[in-house]
Design a protein around this motif. Structure first.
Motif, short mmCIF file in Angstrom:
data_model
loop_
_atom_site.label_atom_id
_atom_site.label_comp_id
_atom_site.label_asym_id
_atom_site.label_seq_id
_atom_site.Cartn_x
_atom_site.Cartn_y
_atom_site.Cartn_z
N PRO B 307 0.83 -1.21 0.00
CA PRO B 307 0.00 0.00 0.00
C PRO B 307 0.87 1.26 0.00
O PRO B 307 1.98 1.25 0.55
CB PRO B 307 -0.78 -0.10 1.32
N VAL B 308 0.36 2.32 -0.57
CA VAL B 308 1.05 3.62 -0.52
C VAL B 308 1.07 4.07 0.93
O VAL B 308 0.04 4.08 1.60
CB VAL B 308 0.31 4.66 -1.39
N GLU B 309 2.25 4.40 1.43
CA GLU B 309 2.38 4.80 2.83
C GLU B 309 2.64 6.30 2.92
O GLU B 309 3.17 6.91 2.00
CB GLU B 309 3.52 4.01 3.50
N ARG B 310 2.25 6.89 4.05
CA ARG B 310 2.43 8.34 4.25
C ARG B 310 2.95 8.64 5.64
O ARG B 310 2.61 7.95 6.60
CB ARG B 310 1.08 9.07 4.10
N VAL B 311 3.75 9.70 5.73
CA VAL B 311 4.17 10.24 7.03
C VAL B 311 4.06 11.77 6.96
O VAL B 311 4.48 12.38 5.99
CB VAL B 311 5.63 9.86 7.37
N GLY B 312 3.49 12.33 7.99
CA GLY B 312 3.43 13.80 8.09
C GLY B 312 3.47 14.19 9.55
O GLY B 312 3.76 13.38 10.43
N MET B 313 3.12 15.45 9.80
CA MET B 313 3.08 15.91 11.18
C MET B 313 1.89 15.27 11.89
O MET B 313 0.82 15.10 11.29
CB MET B 313 2.92 17.44 11.19
N ALA B 314 2.09 14.89 13.16
CA ALA B 314 0.98 14.33 13.94
C ALA B 314 -0.17 15.33 13.94
O ALA B 314 0.05 16.55 13.99
CB ALA B 314 1.44 14.05 15.37
N GLU B 315 -1.38 14.81 13.91
CA GLU B 315 -2.52 15.70 13.68
C GLU B 315 -3.03 16.33 14.98
O GLU B 315 -4.13 16.05 15.46
CB GLU B 315 -3.59 14.95 12.89
N VAL B 316 -2.17 17.17 15.50
CA VAL B 316 -2.51 18.01 16.65
C VAL B 316 -1.94 19.40 16.39
O VAL B 316 -0.99 19.53 15.63
CB VAL B 316 -1.87 17.47 17.96
N PRO B 317 -2.54 20.42 16.98
CA PRO B 317 -1.84 21.72 16.99
C PRO B 317 -0.51 21.50 17.70
O PRO B 317 -0.47 20.92 18.80
CB PRO B 317 -2.78 22.63 17.79
N LEU B 318 0.56 21.92 17.09
CA LEU B 318 1.88 21.51 17.57
C LEU B 318 2.15 22.03 18.98
O LEU B 318 2.04 23.23 19.24
CB LEU B 318 2.96 22.03 16.62
N PRO B 319 2.50 21.13 19.92
CA PRO B 319 2.77 21.57 21.29
C PRO B 319 4.16 22.19 21.43
O PRO B 319 5.02 22.01 20.57
CB PRO B 319 2.67 20.29 22.10
N TYR B 320 4.34 22.87 22.56
CA TYR B 320 5.61 23.57 22.81
C TYR B 320 6.71 22.65 23.33
O TYR B 320 7.85 22.73 22.87
CB TYR B 320 5.37 24.70 23.83
N ALA B 321 6.39 21.81 24.30
CA ALA B 321 7.42 20.99 24.96
C ALA B 321 8.27 20.27 23.92
O ALA B 321 7.74 19.67 22.99
CB ALA B 321 6.77 19.98 25.90
N LYS B 322 9.58 20.35 24.08
CA LYS B 322 10.48 19.86 23.05
C LYS B 322 10.24 18.40 22.71
O LYS B 322 10.23 18.01 21.53
CB LYS B 322 11.94 20.07 23.49
N ASN B 323 10.02 17.60 23.74
CA ASN B 323 9.85 16.16 23.47
C ASN B 323 8.55 15.90 22.70
O ASN B 323 8.50 15.05 21.81
CB ASN B 323 9.88 15.37 24.77
N LEU B 324 7.53 16.68 23.04
CA LEU B 324 6.26 16.51 22.32
C LEU B 324 6.38 16.98 20.88
O LEU B 324 5.88 16.35 19.95
CB LEU B 324 5.14 17.27 23.02
N GLU B 325 7.06 18.11 20.69
CA GLU B 325 7.24 18.61 19.33
C GLU B 325 8.00 17.59 18.49
O GLU B 325 7.60 17.26 17.36
CB GLU B 325 7.99 19.94 19.34
N THR B 326 9.07 17.08 19.04
CA THR B 326 9.89 16.12 18.30
C THR B 326 9.06 14.90 17.92
O THR B 326 9.13 14.40 16.79
CB THR B 326 11.10 15.68 19.16
N ALA B 327 8.25 14.45 18.86
CA ALA B 327 7.44 13.26 18.60
C ALA B 327 6.41 13.51 17.49
O ALA B 327 6.04 12.60 16.75
CB ALA B 327 6.71 12.84 19.88
N ALA B 328 5.98 14.76 17.39
CA ALA B 328 4.91 15.06 16.44
C ALA B 328 5.42 15.28 15.02
O ALA B 328 4.66 15.14 14.06
CB ALA B 328 4.16 16.31 16.90
#
Lengths: 352, 349
Positions: B307-328
């Motif tokens: 199947p065609v695969e996709r990756v993009g930004m996690a579908e949340v308004p981007l959080p500030y905390a560095k670890n959360l941002e990186t994960a997203a």
């Protein structure tokens, strides 16, 4: 009538002719709309003719004009042939936008008319940019930007006036105040209902004129446009007028105003007013009747032309969308490329 | 070259030949300088482009060279000055409007989508709008929800616009020049993190990258990664990493143009590799990768082994905390994992 008294009788008659043309055109447009020969929105200028004709009369040949969507009157006053305007309303190839724009998007670039625009106040930043273009090109001309009084509560109004003032651009913002933004009366919408006074916030002249008084409209327009040309002085001109018909053909115009109010305004019809002035200045009833008959024939001819004119070919659905030379850019997205998808992108007309 | 350009090229480590090593923002500046020199109709306007030297220093020094009429500072007034660009373009000028970030371009959406994009078709081809808007997208500097977006697909899905998104300095120069020379409104989507990317940039003032042509910066036979803008940097890094770790050869297709979209080059690559991963900086739902997936399945239905695969930004308004941002973010770990899954070498994404 001052225009006439100054040995400009011919000009006066011509202005009368333009006003009658607009009224006849709009009356015919309403009939054709109700006969389903015209679709979409159709905003009529009936009642506002002195403002249409007076402001445009003050424009020089190389000045630029931009309007909102109630644009038929301005287009006709600027010299767009009735045939081209009516054909546009009919969605025909011979329309001034080749049938792609319709009632709200008449234009005639050769006459400096850069369009009727359909988003309230959206034309203001563009008019500001046209004025910037004039300055950059060292052209001593001005832009007349029409808007309805309902547009003055949009952010684009503020941003455009501010830019025009900060950059000192030759643009006159003409607020056609017909009392109602759709069905909302001015004082229900504007904290400062004296719209012209808002110009003070930008340290530019703001004036109010009786938009049904042709001479007054011409005088104020000429003065402000002249200052724009000579001193790059932007300004606001508020023309107070009245639309006899509803917001658009689909609006009976009675939910928010009384029949008495409309009748009272119709009794002060700006066209009758000019006619009386012309008679007083020496024109004959016969002469003016002949003008009316001539205009009626012109509008009938416009309708016949529009009816007979071809519809734009479906094969040219995308005509005009992109500039010449864009074909090659799109060829790998388009049918004809090995992997194109016919239903997503039409191949016709790109780059023409 | 002007003396300032020579000095700058020297500073950037220019060769005596026809290629200079420059970063992405210097390449953009090179394009602006060359086009300002070539065509009097070209002028730059935007917030802080002049006295401040540019919010991201793309226009640094240009005010001194070209003066305040051609490097025009604007108030904070996106709808106003983007619209002024539209009007000036309709009169035959060649405005290059800088919008500080794509997030702020949304403030001027009415002028871009309802106006600029409509002019050619709506007025029956009677008037054109040769406007350029430059703006960076992107996330990754803890700028949080309102300053980290990549709505590339919004614009690329709008008929009447052209949208390009250079991934490297050479294309930044070549595509910006192509945009300025184009007779239609063109949005040039840059990227905040890409501004410091270095690369070889042709010094030829006629170096123009054709709009509507993807590039293949890396060839491979096992998997195609399709990306644009900064996602291409990620894709190339992942291709290197997996070549090392898993001995797979990944082909990277860098779209360069989003509209027109070079479906032909994408599909030809997928026909060769039989597997495809689409990566973007923005949210994938209804995004560029959604468009790609639809087109690839149609063009390559019989050629796909996965199947065609996709990756993009996690579908949340981007959080500030560095670890959360990186994960997203569509970071290299996430891209690599999706690549391996598409290759059948890892768990399904």
């Amino acid at each position: 009538m001052q225009v006439l008294q100054e040995e400009r009788a011919a000009v006066g008659i011509d202005l009368y002719r333009q006003m009658v043309l607009i009224r006849e055109f709009e009356t015919e447009a309403e009939s054709q709309y109700k006969a389903a020969h015209i679709g979409g929105y159709c905003h009529l200028s009936s009642g506002q003719e002195a403002t249409n004709v007076g402001t445009v009369h003050a424009l020089e040949a190389d000045d630029l004009l931009v309007t909102g969507y109630r644009c038929h009157g301005f287009a006709l006053a600027r010299g767009v042939p009735a045939r081209a305007a009516m054909a546009e309303l009919f969605g025909r190839e011979g329309g001034c936008a080749n049938g792609r724009g319709g009632s709200m998007h008449l234009l005639d670039v050769e006459r400096g008319f850069y369009g009727g625009w359909g988003i309230v106040a959206g034309q203001l930043p563009i008019a500001t940019g046209l004025a910037l273009g004039l300055v950059r090109q060292d052209r001593p001309q001005a832009v007349l930007c029409e808007l309805g009084e309902g547009a003055v509560n949009m952010g684009a109004w503020h941003e455009s006036l501010n830019l025009a003032a900060v950059w000192r651009l030759p643009v006159v913002f003409l607020v056609v105040n017909n009392g109602y933004g759709m069905g909302t009366a001015v004082d229900r919408a504007s904290a400062e209902p004296d719209v012209f006074r808002r110009a003070e916030s930008y340290r530019m002249p703001g004036e109010r004129v009786d938009g049904d008084d042709l001479d007054a409209v011409i005088e104020a327009s000429e003065r402000l446009l002249s200052a724009a040309r000579q001193d790059r002085q932007p300004a606001v001109l508020e023309a107070v007028t009245y639309r006899f018909r509803g917001h658009s053909v689909a609006d009976a115009g009675l939910a928010y105003r009384t029949r008495e109010e409309i009748a009272e305004r119709e009794a002060r019809d700006p066209i009758s007013r000019v006619r009386e002035q012309l008679i007083a200045a020496g024109a004959s009833e016969e002469e003016l009747d002949a003008v009316v008959a001539e205009v009626e024939a012109e509008v009938a001819d416009a309708v016949a032309y529009a009816e007979a004119d071809a519809e734009p070919p479906v094969a040219e659905l995308a005509a005009g969308m992109h500039a010449a030379g864009s074909d090659a850019q799109f060829e790998r997205m388009r049918p004809g490329s090995p992997f194109g998808e016919r239903e997503l992108i039409f191949d016709a007309g790109l780059g023409r | 070259m002007t003396p300032a350009a020579v000095a700058e090229a020297a500073e950037a480590g220019a060769d005596a030949g026809d290629v200079a090593v420059a970063n992405y923002r210097e390449a953009l500046r090179m394009a602006l300088r060359e086009e300002l020199t070539r065509d009097e109709r070209v002028f730059v306007m935007g917030e802080e482009v002049g006295v401040f030297d540019g919010a991201y220093k793309v226009t640094a020094g240009l005010l001194d060279e070209f003066g305040a009429d051609r490097i025009r500072d604007t108030p904070i007034s996106e709808e106003g000055f983007v619209g002024a660009g539209v009007g000036a373009a309709m009169l035959g000028e060649r405005p290059v409007v800088e919008v500080m970030t794509l997030n702020f371009l949304i403030v001027a959406m009415d002028q871009v989508v309802n106006h600029a994009a409509k002019i050619g078709a709506m007025f029956g081809g009677e008037v054109r709008c040769p406007l350029v808007i430059r703006t960076p997208n992107g996330a990754g500097n803890q700028l949080t929800a309102q300053h980290s977006q990549s709505m590339d697909g919004w614009f690329a899905g709008t008929p009447g616009l052209k949208v390009v998104a250079p991934a490297n300095p050479a294309d930044a120069k070549g595509l910006l020049k192509a945009a300025i020379r184009d007779d239609d409104p063109v949005l040039v989507i840059e990227n905040l993190r890409a501004y410091t990317l270095k690369g070889e940039v042709p010094t030829d003032p006629e170096h123009v990258v054709e709009i509507g042509r993807a590039a293949i910066p890396r060839s491979g036979s096992d998997l195609t990664i399709v990306s644009h803008g900064y996602a291409t940097t990620r894709a190339l890094a992942v291709a290197d990493r997996l070549a090392e770790s898993h001995e797979v050869e990944i082909e990277v297709v860098d779209l360069r143009s989003l509209r027109p979209l070079d479906v032909e080059t994408v599909a030809a690559s997928v026909v060769r590799t039989h597997r495809v991963l689409c990566v973007e900086e923005g949210w994938p739902s209804y995004g560029v990768t959604a468009e790609l997936a639809a087109r690839i399945q149609r063009a390559c239905f019989d050629d796909l082994d996965a199947p065609v695969e996709r990756v993009g930004m996690a579908e949340v308004p981007l959080p500030y905390a560095k670890n959360l941002e990186t994960a997203a973010l569509p970071n290299e770990d996430r891209v690599a994992a999706a690549a391996l899954a598409t290759l059948g070498l890892g768990p399904a994404a």
